[in-house]
Enzyme design. Structure first.
Site, PDB file in Angstrom:
ATOM      1  N   HIS B  82      -5.413  14.936 -15.259  1.00 28.69           N
ATOM      2  CA  HIS B  82      -5.119  14.826 -13.831  1.00 28.69           C
ATOM      3  C   HIS B  82      -5.959  15.814 -13.014  1.00 28.69           C
ATOM      4  CE1 HIS B  82      -2.429  16.055 -10.374  1.00 28.69           C
ATOM      5  NE2 HIS B  82      -2.745  14.813 -10.071  1.00 28.69           N
ATOM      6  N   GLU B  85      -9.310  14.379 -12.573  1.00 22.27           N
ATOM      7  CA  GLU B  85      -9.246  13.334 -11.541  1.00 22.27           C
ATOM      8  C   GLU B  85      -9.424  13.966 -10.145  1.00 22.27           C
ATOM      9  OE1 GLU B  85      -6.257  11.846  -8.733  1.00 22.27           O
ATOM     10  OE2 GLU B  85      -5.328  11.425 -10.678  1.00 22.27           O
ATOM     11  N   HIS B  86      -8.723  15.061  -9.903  1.00 25.59           N
ATOM     12  CA  HIS B  86      -8.884  15.753  -8.616  1.00 25.59           C
ATOM     13  C   HIS B  86     -10.324  16.243  -8.424  1.00 25.59           C
ATOM     14  CE1 HIS B  86      -4.836  16.685  -6.717  1.00 25.59           C
ATOM     15  NE2 HIS B  86      -4.547  15.873  -7.710  1.00 25.59           N
ATOM     16  N   GLU B 160       1.003  20.520  -6.004  1.00 27.98           N
ATOM     17  CA  GLU B 160       1.485  19.155  -6.243  1.00 27.98           C
ATOM     18  C   GLU B 160       2.638  19.179  -7.256  1.00 27.98           C
ATOM     19  OE1 GLU B 160      -1.547  16.438  -7.549  1.00 27.98           O
ATOM     20  OE2 GLU B 160      -0.161  14.744  -7.648  1.00 27.98           O
TER      21      GLU B 160
END
Lengths: 455, 461
Positions: B82, B85-86, B160
């Protein structure tokens, strides 16, 4: 790993050439009828898929909730979907589920919307069920009381989210007991007081076709559907008394900070003031301004500063909520408690920058190109076309709005952006609600005042 | 009113579209018209490309799926999929940070990405005339990954996690349930990763991860929209063909052994309402029982006439919401979830008892033909509704191709249609039983303040 590097130069040239603003993006054929029962019907035939979407807006939103009865519009809407005079709630649900259809009635701030989605082959039966919950609802005590306890439980569930609490309190403070002064679902105390009789009265007062708008999108014949709606809602004929606009909320100078203490890891912040009504002619200038400020995602200044540069938040955004009456403007963000002061300072600085310095030509063009270019994405499926049609009629945007919109946006200038920022942003008179671990956050906005004093 | 998916297993770069996968998981197709129209090819470097014309609206969607998710991670370095991905938005050798999104938006498009247990997907939805822009940009970040601002992006991801999990009692509960249900398999940890692991991830970790997993042989492209398929195929080939592969990514070898006996776990923390999550080990798409399990999920909690909704929400008024979730397209066998948020003053054990009874009823007495037909109709209808969105079409094609062949999509409604009432009872008995259950209970401690209007806090000038 050896990966080759594609040459991006042609792309950048192509991007430069695309800087021309397209004049016509998409066509949407809309047929408009005024029905015998007074309702306006908008139809967009879409024959690519065997399905149909219907949305009916009534002048029965939460702004109609009587004083002390916040949440009544929502409870009324929810209760309507619980059966008809002939069908119990469970009989109705069984019929709907068996067809794979959906039938919902819900209330937002301005309107209550009754909707159905169905396959074409089940459309006549689904539509008949939708119109009968509207014209002959059951509204039995037991069903209303059940929906009431569900609404209370849902409110408690929502109160678990710190961001929701911040939004609710911000709304209550800004619009203090005005029509927009509560969220549509109301609050625990007010919903507790609602009775089945309140619900039935609200229904009889506000569910009338004289001020209703119907949107139909999908695999239908416009003329035929007009004929059906002429008959189907006859029982709801009549007008709803117009609601006088409330006095605009005024936030006195200074920072009005409300701190709510919770044992959470992030400060959930809402900062804002009064906004505009949808009918305000500055709407388009504000759209451009807000895109640059905090509405444009990764292209916006708030995301660039607070998220991309400083890494202070996963989500930070600003928005206006224009409605029938002037709504709010707010900046919403979450950041770890200890960064709360820094994040708020950055937000206030960006609000001031919008007022004191003109935006760059590049930012202006970027905003226009997105707002105009992405318009087709807003009407690319039945549900979004249906809500678009309702807005076109409710706000009198005109059936040619798809064609007009690019021109309205393209006309906005750098000066316009600065002027509306000066007129509508109030970095020295705002409401701030922070749900946070207050000890860790130690919020103190006095340090956020501009260097030259101000208020 | 259908309940939405409540267990967030898909982690987005920005908070939109989080609940789409549960919807897609139950969409399928009876006739094969959809995949017949798909143009599929494999470029010489192994990149799979699927292109489908859809002229419903003047828009197009472009997706790149990478076969990497939290399933590929290792203990101590969770959350790296993840985080990468960022970082994919934080610049390449040719583009500065966030320029990617700015260019897409200036061309009237929107972009986002999400990471799941099984894959990472990037997508743009854009005005049909500008599809070449995302094609070029996606090729660039596949080949030229060079993120800037690693520390601030890691900080964003930690924010997040605070937002999604730390301050969200229900998500915390699902995370704990999942970690008890899987002990050896990487489905043990959450997609977003453990906070402590995130703190220790480095830029070098991210660069290495990209090098191993972000290669053409490990990716699938799906384009759907109002365009000429030949032209788009040509543009994709021109932009991606020259990208070279590194070594083959290592396979995931972990297998979760059968669970022998119920696992119970409690979470005590400040919360408004108690909640439960029941998770049962079930097979995935490789097993024909997966079709019957989809029907079970429908019968129990899809729609207001579903069994658990009727019993727990309407009749007994014990819960605020009750949901089932089953992802048969999981790469490795995963879980069948039953979750409920419980009303104040209701005993958690009573809710568990009602769910036990409903499961026993479905196991002991096959559903009527009518009730089974209702579930099948719901599945079919939602498939048609799904086609109204080109994004969903692209998602479905990509998800099936992830598993080896997008044409498996054609078998979906056929499989659903074959389910008999006896199948339903049989799979309930076989899988939804105590010894294979993990039961997680959220017990609220302390009372949250309920501030009302009329300034509750202090006012500072």
């Amino acid at each position: 790993m050896a990966k080759t590097k594609p040459n991006l130069a042609p792309l950048l040239i192509a991007l430069a050439l695309l800087f021309l603003i397209p004049t016509r993006l998409c066509a949407l054929e809309i047929k408009r009828y005024v029905l015998n029962n007074g309702a306006v019907l908008l139809v967009s035939e879409q024959h690519q898929l065997p399905m149909v979407t219907v949305s009916i807006a009534f002048d029965a939103g939460s702004r109609r909730d009587p004083e002390g009865k916040a949440g009544l519009a929502s409870l009324t809407a929810a209760s309507l979907a619980e059966g008809t005079r002939e069908l119990s709630a469970s009989e109705l649900n069984k019929k709907i589920d068996f067809m794979g259809s959906s039938l919902t009635v819900s209330a937002d701030r301005d309107y209550a919307t009754a909707s159905c989605v169905s396959l074409k082959k089940f459309f006549p039966q689904t539509l008949a069920l939708l119109t009968s919950v509207l014209t002959d609802p059951g509204l039995r005590d037991e069903d209303i009381l059940r929906k009431k306890t569900e609404q209370i439980a849902a409110l408690r569930s929502a109160d678990e989210e710190p961001g929701y609490v911040a939004k609710r309190v911000f709304t209550e403070l800004l619009f203090d007991h005005q029509p927009y002064g509560h969220l549509p679902e109301g609050d625990l105390d007010s919903v507790e007081r609602l009775t089945p009789q309140d619900v039935r009265e609200f229904y009889h007062t506000y569910y009338h076709t004289g001020s209703a708008v119907i949107a139909v999108v999908g695999d239908v014949d416009a003329e035929q559907i007009k004929g059906e709606f002429d008959k189907a809602l006859a029982k709801l004929q009549g007008q709803v008394a117009p609601q006088p606009p409330p006095p605009p909320p005024k936030v006195p100078a200074g920072a009005h900070v409300t701190k709510i203490d919770r044992n959470v890891t992030q400060a959930n912040i809402e900062l804002g003031f009064e906004g505009i009504a949808r009918s305000n002619p500055d709407f388009y200038k504000l759209q451009v301004m807000n895109y640059i400020l905090g509405g444009g995602g990764f292209a916006s200044r708030l995301v660039k500063q607070v998220r991309s540069k400083a890494g202070l938040a996963y989500s930070v955004a600003s928005f206006f909520t224009p409605g029938k009456f002037p709504g709010s403007f707010q900046v919403v963000l979450q950041t770890k408690n200890s960064s709360a002061n820094q994040a708020v300072r950055m937000v206030l600085e960006e609000l001031r920058n919008m007022q004191t310095r003109p935006v760059s030509q590049k930012e202006l063009e970027g905003a226009k190109r997105f707002l105009i270019g992405s318009f087709p994405l807003k009407i690319d499926r039945q549900s979004s076309i249906a809500s678009f049609l309702l807005q076109v009629e409710i706000y009198g945007l005109g059936l040619d709005y798809v064609d007009k919109y690019p021109k309205l946006i393209d006309a906005v200038t750098v000066e316009d952006v600065q002027n509306v920022a000066r007129k509508y942003l109030h970095p020295d008179a705002y409401i701030l609600v922070a749900v946070a671990n207050q000890k860790e956050a130690a919020l103190d906005v006095s340090s956020a005042a501009p260097a030259n004093g101000g208020h | 009113m259908k309940t939405s998916s409540i267990r967030v297993r898909v982690i987005n770069r920005v908070s939109v579209l989080v609940a789409c996968c549960a919807v897609l998981a139950i969409a399928g197709r009876a006739s094969c018209a959809l995949t017949d129209a798909v143009r599929a090819t494999t470029l010489p470097n192994g990149l799979r490309v699927l292109v489908l014309e859809n002229h419903k609206a003047p828009v197009a969607t472009f997706m790149v799926f990478y076969k990497v998710g939290s399933r590929n991670e290792k203990f101590g370095a969770t959350g790296i999929s993840h985080l990468v991905e960022h970082l994919m938005f934080r610049g390449t050798k040719t583009l500065g940070p966030e320029e990617f999104s700015n260019i897409i938006q200036e061309n009237g498009g929107t972009d986002n990405a999400f990471t799941t247990e099984n894959y990472t997907a990037y997508f743009e939805v854009i005005n049909k005339d500008h599809l070449e822009v995302p094609i070029r940009l996606e090729a660039d970040r596949m080949a030229n990954f060079a993120p800037q601002g690693f520390d601030s992006e890691k900080a964003v991801v930690m924010e997040e996690r605070r937002l999604r999990t730390e301050d969200n009692p229900q998500d915390s509960l699902y995370e704990i349930a999942q970690s008890q249900a899987f002990i050896q398999h990487p489905y043990h940890w959450p997609v977003i990763g453990w906070m402590n692991d995130l703190e220790h991830l480095t830029l070098e970790d991210a660069l290495k991860y990209h090098e191993v997993y972000y290669s053409p042989q490990n990716a699938i492209i799906v384009a759907v929209g109002d365009f000429d398929a030949d032209k788009v195929m040509r543009q994709i080939s021109e932009n991606f063909s020259q990208i070279k592969n590194g070594a083959k990514p290592p396979p995931v070898t972990e297998v979760e052994p059968p669970q022998k006996g119920e696992r119970r776990v409690e979470l005590r923390r400040p919360a408004e309402l108690a909640a439960i999550a029941e998770a049962f080990h079930v097979p995935n798409y490789r097993d024909p029982d997966s079709f019957a399990l989809e029907i079970v999920a429908e019968l129990l909690a899809d729609g207001k006439s579903s069994r658990l909704y009727r019993k727990l929400v309407v009749e007994k008024r014990m819960v605020v919401s009750v949901d089932t979730e089953y992802d048969r397209l999981s790469v490795d066998p995963n879980l069948f979830w039953i979750t409920a948020q419980i009303r104040p003053n209701v005993k958690v054990d009573d809710v568990i008892g009602v769910i036990d009874d409903e499961i026993a009823t479905l196991r002991d007495k096959a559903p009527s033909d009518d009730e089974l037909q209702k579930a099948k109709n719901l599945v079919q209808a939602s498939f048609v509704y799904g086609q109204d969105s080109i994004f969903r079409e692209a998602m479905l094609l990509g998800q099936y191709e992830m598993l080896g062949d997008y044409r498996m999509l054609d078998q979906y409604l056929v499989g659903i249609d074959r389910v008999t009432p006896q199948d339903v009872s049989r799979v309930v008995g076989k899988y939804l039983n105590r010894p294979q259950r993990t039961l997680a209970i959220l017990i609220p401690t302390g009372v949250l303040p309920h501030p009302a209007a009329g300034p509750a806090g202090s006012t500072v000038r």
